[in-house]
Design a protein around this motif. Structure first.
Motif, PDB file in Angstrom:
ATOM      1  N   MET A 165      53.658  41.403  12.805  1.00  0.00           N
ATOM      2  CA  MET A 165      54.667  41.578  11.756  1.00  0.00           C
ATOM      3  C   MET A 165      54.266  42.714  10.820  1.00  0.00           C
ATOM      4  O   MET A 165      55.124  43.367  10.212  1.00  0.00           O
ATOM      5  CB  MET A 165      54.862  40.281  10.973  1.00  0.00           C
ATOM      6  N   TYR A 166      52.976  42.971  10.696  1.00  0.00           N
ATOM      7  CA  TYR A 166      52.516  44.074   9.870  1.00  0.00           C
ATOM      8  C   TYR A 166      52.921  45.417  10.501  1.00  0.00           C
ATOM      9  O   TYR A 166      53.341  46.340   9.812  1.00  0.00           O
ATOM     10  CB  TYR A 166      50.993  44.013   9.696  1.00  0.00           C
ATOM     11  N   THR A 167      52.783  45.513  11.815  1.00  0.00           N
ATOM     12  CA  THR A 167      53.195  46.729  12.520  1.00  0.00           C
ATOM     13  C   THR A 167      54.697  46.925  12.413  1.00  0.00           C
ATOM     14  O   THR A 167      55.176  48.041  12.170  1.00  0.00           O
ATOM     15  CB  THR A 167      52.789  46.644  14.003  1.00  0.00           C
ATOM     16  N   LEU A 168      55.463  45.850  12.595  1.00  0.00           N
ATOM     17  CA  LEU A 168      56.914  45.915  12.497  1.00  0.00           C
ATOM     18  C   LEU A 168      57.341  46.417  11.122  1.00  0.00           C
ATOM     19  O   LEU A 168      58.194  47.300  11.010  1.00  0.00           O
ATOM     20  CB  LEU A 168      57.517  44.537  12.766  1.00  0.00           C
ATOM     21  N   ALA A 169      56.744  45.843  10.076  1.00  0.00           N
ATOM     22  CA  ALA A 169      57.093  46.259   8.718  1.00  0.00           C
ATOM     23  C   ALA A 169      56.730  47.719   8.491  1.00  0.00           C
ATOM     24  O   ALA A 169      57.531  48.504   7.959  1.00  0.00           O
ATOM     25  CB  ALA A 169      56.403  45.360   7.701  1.00  0.00           C
ATOM     26  N   ALA A 170      55.526  48.112   8.911  1.00  0.00           N
ATOM     27  CA  ALA A 170      55.066  49.488   8.704  1.00  0.00           C
ATOM     28  C   ALA A 170      55.928  50.488   9.464  1.00  0.00           C
ATOM     29  O   ALA A 170      56.203  51.592   8.981  1.00  0.00           O
ATOM     30  CB  ALA A 170      53.603  49.613   9.125  1.00  0.00           C
ATOM     31  N   ASN A 171      56.386  50.114  10.668  1.00  0.00           N
ATOM     32  CA  ASN A 171      57.246  50.996  11.461  1.00  0.00           C
ATOM     33  C   ASN A 171      58.547  51.335  10.745  1.00  0.00           C
ATOM     34  O   ASN A 171      59.203  52.326  11.059  1.00  0.00           O
ATOM     35  CB  ASN A 171      57.574  50.352  12.814  1.00  0.00           C
ATOM     36  N   ASN A 172      58.924  50.477   9.804  1.00  0.00           N
ATOM     37  CA  ASN A 172      60.179  50.659   9.084  1.00  0.00           C
ATOM     38  C   ASN A 172      59.975  50.993   7.610  1.00  0.00           C
ATOM     39  O   ASN A 172      60.891  50.860   6.791  1.00  0.00           O
ATOM     40  CB  ASN A 172      61.043  49.405   9.225  1.00  0.00           C
ATOM     41  N   GLY A 173      58.746  51.437   7.264  1.00  0.00           N
ATOM     42  CA  GLY A 173      58.457  51.838   5.900  1.00  0.00           C
ATOM     43  C   GLY A 173      58.507  50.705   4.906  1.00  0.00           C
ATOM     44  O   GLY A 173      58.835  50.895   3.735  1.00  0.00           O
ATOM     45  N   LYS A 174      58.173  49.496   5.359  1.00  0.00           N
ATOM     46  CA  LYS A 174      58.235  48.319   4.509  1.00  0.00           C
ATOM     47  C   LYS A 174      56.908  47.580   4.529  1.00  0.00           C
ATOM     48  O   LYS A 174      56.015  47.912   5.302  1.00  0.00           O
ATOM     49  CB  LYS A 174      59.351  47.363   4.987  1.00  0.00           C
ATOM     50  N   SER A 175      56.808  46.564   3.667  1.00  0.00           N
ATOM     51  CA  SER A 175      55.700  45.615   3.743  1.00  0.00           C
ATOM     52  C   SER A 175      56.280  44.305   4.240  1.00  0.00           C
ATOM     53  O   SER A 175      57.509  44.129   4.287  1.00  0.00           O
ATOM     54  CB  SER A 175      55.054  45.410   2.365  1.00  0.00           C
ATOM     55  N   ILE A 176      55.400  43.359   4.606  1.00  0.00           N
ATOM     56  CA  ILE A 176      55.902  42.075   5.124  1.00  0.00           C
ATOM     57  C   ILE A 176      56.614  41.272   4.051  1.00  0.00           C
ATOM     58  O   ILE A 176      57.270  40.272   4.353  1.00  0.00           O
ATOM     59  CB  ILE A 176      54.755  41.232   5.729  1.00  0.00           C
ATOM     60  N   TYR A 177      56.511  41.700   2.790  1.00  0.00           N
ATOM     61  CA  TYR A 177      57.178  40.991   1.693  1.00  0.00           C
ATOM     62  C   TYR A 177      58.514  41.628   1.327  1.00  0.00           C
ATOM     63  O   TYR A 177      59.221  41.146   0.453  1.00  0.00           O
ATOM     64  CB  TYR A 177      56.266  40.963   0.462  1.00  0.00           C
ATOM     65  N   SER A 178      58.869  42.740   2.014  1.00  0.00           N
ATOM     66  CA  SER A 178      60.146  43.398   1.741  1.00  0.00           C
ATOM     67  C   SER A 178      61.307  42.546   2.236  1.00  0.00           C
ATOM     68  O   SER A 178      61.177  41.785   3.206  1.00  0.00           O
ATOM     69  CB  SER A 178      60.190  44.770   2.425  1.00  0.00           C
ATOM     70  N   LEU A 179      62.459  42.685   1.593  1.00  0.00           N
ATOM     71  CA  LEU A 179      63.658  41.978   2.026  1.00  0.00           C
ATOM     72  C   LEU A 179      64.326  42.740   3.157  1.00  0.00           C
ATOM     73  O   LEU A 179      64.335  43.978   3.179  1.00  0.00           O
ATOM     74  CB  LEU A 179      64.634  41.825   0.858  1.00  0.00           C
ATOM     75  N   ILE A 180      64.868  42.018   4.120  1.00  0.00           N
ATOM     76  CA  ILE A 180      65.687  42.616   5.171  1.00  0.00           C
ATOM     77  C   ILE A 180      67.030  41.917   5.165  1.00  0.00           C
ATOM     78  O   ILE A 180      67.133  40.741   4.795  1.00  0.00           O
ATOM     79  CB  ILE A 180      65.007  42.504   6.555  1.00  0.00           C
ATOM     80  N   TYR A 181      68.081  42.635   5.592  1.00  0.00           N
ATOM     81  CA  TYR A 181      69.437  42.139   5.433  1.00  0.00           C
ATOM     82  C   TYR A 181      70.178  42.126   6.766  1.00  0.00           C
ATOM     83  O   TYR A 181      69.959  43.005   7.619  1.00  0.00           O
ATOM     84  CB  TYR A 181      70.207  43.007   4.433  1.00  0.00           C
ATOM     85  N   PRO A 182      71.080  41.149   6.962  1.00  0.00           N
ATOM     86  CA  PRO A 182      71.885  41.113   8.189  1.00  0.00           C
ATOM     87  C   PRO A 182      72.621  42.435   8.381  1.00  0.00           C
ATOM     88  O   PRO A 182      73.191  42.992   7.438  1.00  0.00           O
ATOM     89  CB  PRO A 182      72.858  39.960   7.939  1.00  0.00           C
ATOM     90  N   GLY A 183      72.582  42.962   9.609  1.00  0.00           N
ATOM     91  CA  GLY A 183      73.225  44.222   9.910  1.00  0.00           C
ATOM     92  C   GLY A 183      72.281  45.404   9.838  1.00  0.00           C
ATOM     93  O   GLY A 183      72.581  46.480  10.364  1.00  0.00           O
ATOM     94  N   GLU A 184      71.120  45.221   9.201  1.00  0.00           N
ATOM     95  CA  GLU A 184      70.144  46.296   9.093  1.00  0.00           C
ATOM     96  C   GLU A 184      69.478  46.533  10.443  1.00  0.00           C
ATOM     97  O   GLU A 184      69.171  45.592  11.185  1.00  0.00           O
ATOM     98  CB  GLU A 184      69.090  45.917   8.052  1.00  0.00           C
ATOM     99  N   SER A 185      69.284  47.792  10.801  1.00  0.00           N
ATOM    100  CA  SER A 185      68.641  48.140  12.069  1.00  0.00           C
ATOM    101  C   SER A 185      67.165  48.397  11.852  1.00  0.00           C
ATOM    102  O   SER A 185      66.781  49.212  11.012  1.00  0.00           O
ATOM    103  CB  SER A 185      69.308  49.385  12.672  1.00  0.00           C
ATOM    104  N   LEU A 186      66.322  47.682  12.585  1.00  0.00           N
ATOM    105  CA  LEU A 186      64.869  47.848  12.494  1.00  0.00           C
ATOM    106  C   LEU A 186      64.342  48.514  13.750  1.00  0.00           C
ATOM    107  O   LEU A 186      64.715  48.161  14.865  1.00  0.00           O
ATOM    108  CB  LEU A 186      64.181  46.490  12.318  1.00  0.00           C
TER     109      LEU A 186
END
Length: 381
Positions: free
Chosen positions: A357-378
């Motif tokens: 999950m750390y890699t996933l967040a970093a790949n999208n310029g986020k941290s694991i504590y960032s909010l993500i929203y329905p419809g957002e492309s990761l």
């Protein structure tokens, strides 16, 4: 005389340097058990299975809680994945208590967290005693507090022991048979043989898994008792040779392409409905495959997962309904993206794709504590 003394000193120093620089094969410890927690993110079936097969890991001890307010968010996923891979399951609680009543309160909290995470009754729920709170406490207080914690845990049906540093045994608390941490890894493998386990390093890395891991050697069956591992996801290697049968219902052939499902399809560990489901793909997602199999009723596509193992999805019914669209130009889709749906989190998405999950967040310029929203492309990879 002085020169001779200096020469002897240099020789001794040189030999000592060699002994510390080279790991001892004679004293090498067994990698019997691995610790996991939120620091390693969500662990998949493949992560644990690789540890089992390639490193001899047979037991996992997962952090479930800390103090009276923190529950490890990865505990439920990680224990389920470890169980699926066939490992013995255990848990630990990071202690903050300084009094007997505090220890009992933390034990009740730990038991509730362990039960919620799916730690089976009869497994070990250890108390991790190494914090500044215990460092500032007396020997007598720590010993009494640990005893109180373990009594509550044992009354709930779990077994318990103390995890602590080797330097604290007999100085900060009484430890009869515990789980002792003492490095470096080339220390004598029998140094703590009178205890249940010895944690001999904290920087072990495993291919496909995130971060450093603590690993331990077991001296008895304390961390493997009362359980019978039963892997629920058989792993079968991809066929190295094409099928010999010429029957249309049992053939396979090399074909690279992209599959976009029009309905949710299960990801399986083999080309057949009898193999375990290890995830799913939903409409709007895509998978790049490198081989196609026709097995009786269904047509299957094989792809290499991010963890390095082959997985399979059904493309449709043989001679009938298709479950999505296929394109033969896989180069067009050199990256994988995921559209966030309601209820998704970094944990659930990373678990689905077998990445940290750390890699996933970093790949999208986020941290694991960032909010993500329905419809957002990761971006996955």
């Amino acid at each position: 005389m002085k020169f001779k003394t200096k020469l002897i000193t240099l020789v001794v120093a040189f030999l000592a340097a060699i002994s510390f620089a080279l790991p001892s094969q004679v004293n090498a410890a067994n990698t019997d058990m691995v610790d996991t927690s939120n620091h390693n993110g969500l662990m998949t079936y493949d992560n644990y299975y690789d540890m089992l097969v390639h490193y001899g890991v047979k037991a996992v001890v997962q952090k479930v809680s800390e103090g009276t307010t923190y529950v490890d968010p990865t505990a439920k996923y990680n224990l389920a994945s470890a169980k699926q891979a066939g490992l013995y399951l255990n848990g630990y609680h990071y202690a903050r208590y300084t009094t007997v009543e505090g220890a009992r309160a933390e034990a009740r909290f730990a038991v509730a967290a362990a039960q919620s995470a799916g730690l089976p009754i009869g497994a070990v729920l250890a108390t991790d005693v190494e914090a500044s709170e215990q460092a500032n406490n007396s020997y007598a207080a720590n010993t009494a507090n640990n005893k109180a914690f373990m009594e509550v845990v044992q009354a709930a049906g779990y077994r318990s022991t103390i995890y602590t540093m080797g330097s604290w045994v007999g100085t900060k608390m009484s430890v009869d048979k515990g789980w002792i941490a003492d490095y470096p890894y080339n220390t004598s493998r029998d140094r703590y043989a009178s205890h249940h386990a010895w944690q001999f390093r904290s920087d072990q890395q495993f291919a496909g898994s995130y971060g450093n891991f603590d690993v331990s050697q077991l001296y008895d069956d304390f961390f493997t008792a009362n359980q019978t591992p039963s892997p629920s996801a058989p792993v079968t290697p991809a066929p190295s040779q094409p099928a010999k049968s010429n029957v249309a219902s049992d053939t396979d052939y090399a074909q690279t392409g992209v599959f976009k499902p029009s309905a949710t399809v299960n990801i399986r560990s083999g080309a057949g409905t009898g193999y375990a489901s290890v995830g799913s793909y939903a409409p709007g997602e895509s998978v790049i495959y490198d081989h196609v199999y026709i097995r009786g009723t269904y047509v299957w596509a094989r792809y290499l997962s991010y963890s390095g193992r082959y997985h399979y999805v059904a493309l449709g019914v043989n001679g009938g309904e298709s479950y999505g669209s296929r394109s033969s130009n896989a180069q067009t889709y050199s990256h994988t993206y995921y559209t966030v749906r309601s209820g998704d989190s970094f944990w659930s998405i990373s678990y689905k794709y077998g990445i940290s999950m750390y890699t996933l967040a970093a790949n999208n310029g986020k941290s694991i504590y960032s909010l993500i929203y329905p419809g957002e492309s990761l971006y996955i990879r």
